[in-house]
Scaffold this active site. Structure first.
Site, PDB file in Angstrom:
ATOM      1  N   GLN A 268       3.246  -3.683   0.172  1.00 31.40           N
ATOM      2  CA  GLN A 268       1.946  -4.293   0.477  1.00 31.40           C
ATOM      3  C   GLN A 268       1.093  -4.513  -0.773  1.00 31.40           C
ATOM      4  OE1 GLN A 268       0.120  -2.169   3.782  1.00 31.40           O
ATOM      5  NE2 GLN A 268       1.974  -2.369   5.024  1.00 31.40           N
TER       6      GLN A 268
ATOM      7  N   GLU B   1      -5.452   4.600  14.397  1.00 34.57           N
ATOM      8  CA  GLU B   1      -6.127   3.908  13.302  1.00 34.57           C
ATOM      9  C   GLU B   1      -7.166   2.920  13.830  1.00 34.57           C
ATOM     10  OE1 GLU B   1      -3.520   1.725  10.699  1.00 34.57           O
ATOM     11  OE2 GLU B   1      -5.133   1.183   9.331  1.00 34.57           O
TER      12      GLU B   1
ATOM     13  N   HIS C 280      -4.403   8.554   9.095  1.00 42.60           N
ATOM     14  CA  HIS C 280      -5.670   7.985   9.587  1.00 42.60           C
ATOM     15  C   HIS C 280      -6.353   8.912  10.606  1.00 42.60           C
ATOM     16  CE1 HIS C 280      -4.488   4.389   7.491  1.00 42.60           C
ATOM     17  NE2 HIS C 280      -3.481   4.130   8.314  1.00 42.60           N
TER      18      HIS C 280
ATOM     19  N   ASP D 235      -2.043   3.791   0.964  1.00 40.79           N
ATOM     20  CA  ASP D 235      -1.651   2.933   2.077  1.00 40.79           C
ATOM     21  C   ASP D 235      -1.336   1.496   1.658  1.00 40.79           C
ATOM     22  OD1 ASP D 235      -1.130   2.103   4.625  1.00 40.79           O
ATOM     23  OD2 ASP D 235      -3.077   2.562   5.468  1.00 40.79           O
TER      24      ASP D 235
HETATM   25 ZN   LIG Z   1       0.160   3.136   6.695  1.00 44.38          ZN
END
Ligand SMILES: [Zn+2]
Length: 459
Positions: free
Chosen positions: A64, A241, A275, A326
């Site tokens: 990501q 989350e 989270h 994250d």
């Molecule tokens: Zn994650």
């Protein structure tokens, strides 16, 4: 005689400052002695800095990083944006990342983490299969690339293969999730075994196990995986989350996600809930009492508009938390800690909300949780700077004006609240500088490979 002796102006082992600190090393960079006086008459390498245990990133999805900063505009014709639209963009990215690209992206990311003081990362890994959704010949191919990336960056990795199968509560997986999906629990355990083989041939790697979330697996499979996996592995799972996830869970299972986990899994200190944003005060207290940890990801949670974790309630009940980056929209630990704390201050219009008792220091509490529980989230059980452990450290510049001026009892808060990248002298892994004066030792090669990969993905 020791192989080397390093002398720091001071060293903090998460309970006390050792001033000055002589750290004797063997030839592998393992700590042989720590003391305030020099051993023998051996010369020490003098480092004008304050050493802290290397940070442990408790939650990462490395791929990501390739979209960090690229999703901060409203899509054409859209009037608002949220987690779920961001997730569609993330899925599109996931469908383009080859094993080579994964390695180049992760190596650059991990080097940037090292520059921020991280010496280990817990990689919550679910991008398992090829672009058609078929397993690679080596089932752990992508995990192997993450291990290689950590090696290129010079940091340690806890690879956490993640079970993923559903597209939401009661829904089959969507086509764009095909690279994540295991055909069965048995297939996932095969993947986990291949990952164990990959990890066992690398000194810098270790293994954990995860289920992506209650929305991405059936409750039966979630229980099977956690009950049948090697009991010594740390266990990670995303939970609560988003409010929609809680609502869907209530509709489908009749319970909120964290309430379900508390009732149906033997939660203890091996479990790390990522989270846990939308939980009730009762859930926060029960979670703290279970011994399970929470992994907070403040810059990602802020970026995605997730919500507020009831940190104060959780901490008053003795809850333990660590920090993950994250999506990697932010990767600086101190920025994460400030986000986390300032959200609490802004909501209550009070200061020093991390301090439960009088005469506590916010920076000290923040770093104790982030470091000690970050280590636990990576499966590291030994205390930092223990004899026989590798010298993994982030070193702050003793000449930085604020750090030079701060009394030792306020130094940690000066680091957390009033320092930036300029205050870091570098990062040591196994006693070697991986980053020195903000320059990673392989910066140019990693950057070249990363840019080549990003340009081809963007094309
Ligand atoms: Zn994650």
């Amino acid at each position: 005689m020791y192989y080397r002796i390093l002398r720091f102006d001071a060293l903090w082992d998460t309970t006390q400052w050792i001033t000055p600190a002589y750290v004797a090393l063997d030839s592998k960079g393992l700590i042989a002695a720590v003391s305030t006086t020099p051993a023998y008459d051996q010369p020490a390498e003098r480092i004008a800095g304050f050493a802290l245990p290397g940070y442990h990133n408790a939650h990462s999805h490395a791929f990501q990083y390739a979209m960090a900063g690229l999703a901060e505009h409203l899509p054409t014709h859209a009037l608002e944006d949220d987690f779920w639209t961001w997730r569609e963009a993330m899925y599109r990215l996931a469908l383009t990342v080859s094993p080579d690209a994964m390695e180049d992206i992760a190596a650059m990311l991990y080097a940037q983490m090292a520059a921020c003081g991280y010496t280990s990362v817990a990689e919550f890994h679910y991008l398992h299969h090829d672009t058609n959704g078929h397993p690679y010949d080596n089932k752990a191919e992508m995990g192997q690339r993450l291990i290689a990336a950590a090696s290129r960056a010079g940091i340690k990795i806890t690879l956490i293969p993640t079970f993923y199968q559903r597209g939401g509560f009661g829904k089959p997986a969507q086509p764009q999730q095909r690279r994540f999906v295991s055909a069965s629990v048995e297939d996932f355990f095969d993947l986990l075994e291949s990952s164990r083989t990959a990890v066992s041939s690398a000194d810098h790697a270790r293994l954990g196990v995860a289920v992506h979330s209650l929305r991405a697996a059936t409750t039966e499979d979630t229980r099977t995986i956690f009950s049948q996996a090697d009991p010594t592995l740390i266990r990670h799972i995303h939970a609560a989350e988003q409010q929609k996830e809680v609502d869907d869970c209530l509709a489908h299972l009749g319970e909120r996600p964290v309430a379900w986990l508390l009732r149906h899994l033997p939660l203890d200190a091996r479990y790390h809930l990522i989270h846990a944003t939308h939980i009730l005060d009762d859930e926060a207290r029960a979670l703290a009492q279970s011994g399970a940890h929470v992994v907070l990801c403040p810059s990602t949670e802020g970026n995605l508009g997730d919500g507020f974790f009831p940190l104060r309630t959780f901490m008053e009940a003795g809850g333990r938390w660590s920090i993950g980056t994250d999506s990697h929209i932010g990767i600086d630990l101190c920025e994460e800690l400030r986000w986390m704390d300032y959200v609490q201050r802004l909501r209550r219009q009070k200061r020093n909300r991390l301090c439960i008792h009088a005469d506590q220091d916010s920076g000290q509490i923040a770093l104790q949780h982030a470091i000690q529980n970050g280590r636990a989230a990576n499966g590291h059980t030994a205390p930092p700077f223990a004899i026989g452990q590798p010298l993994d450290a982030v070193v702050y510049d003793a000449h930085h004006p604020l750090l030079a001026a701060a009394p030792s009892e306020r130094r940690l808060s000066t680091i957390v609240y009033a320092s930036d990248a300029c205050a870091r002298l570098g990062t040591l892994v196994n006693g070697q500088w991986i980053v020195h004066h903000r320059q990673h030792r392989h910066q140019d090669a990693l950057r070249t490979a990363f840019l080549r990969t990003l340009r081809s993905l963007q094309a």
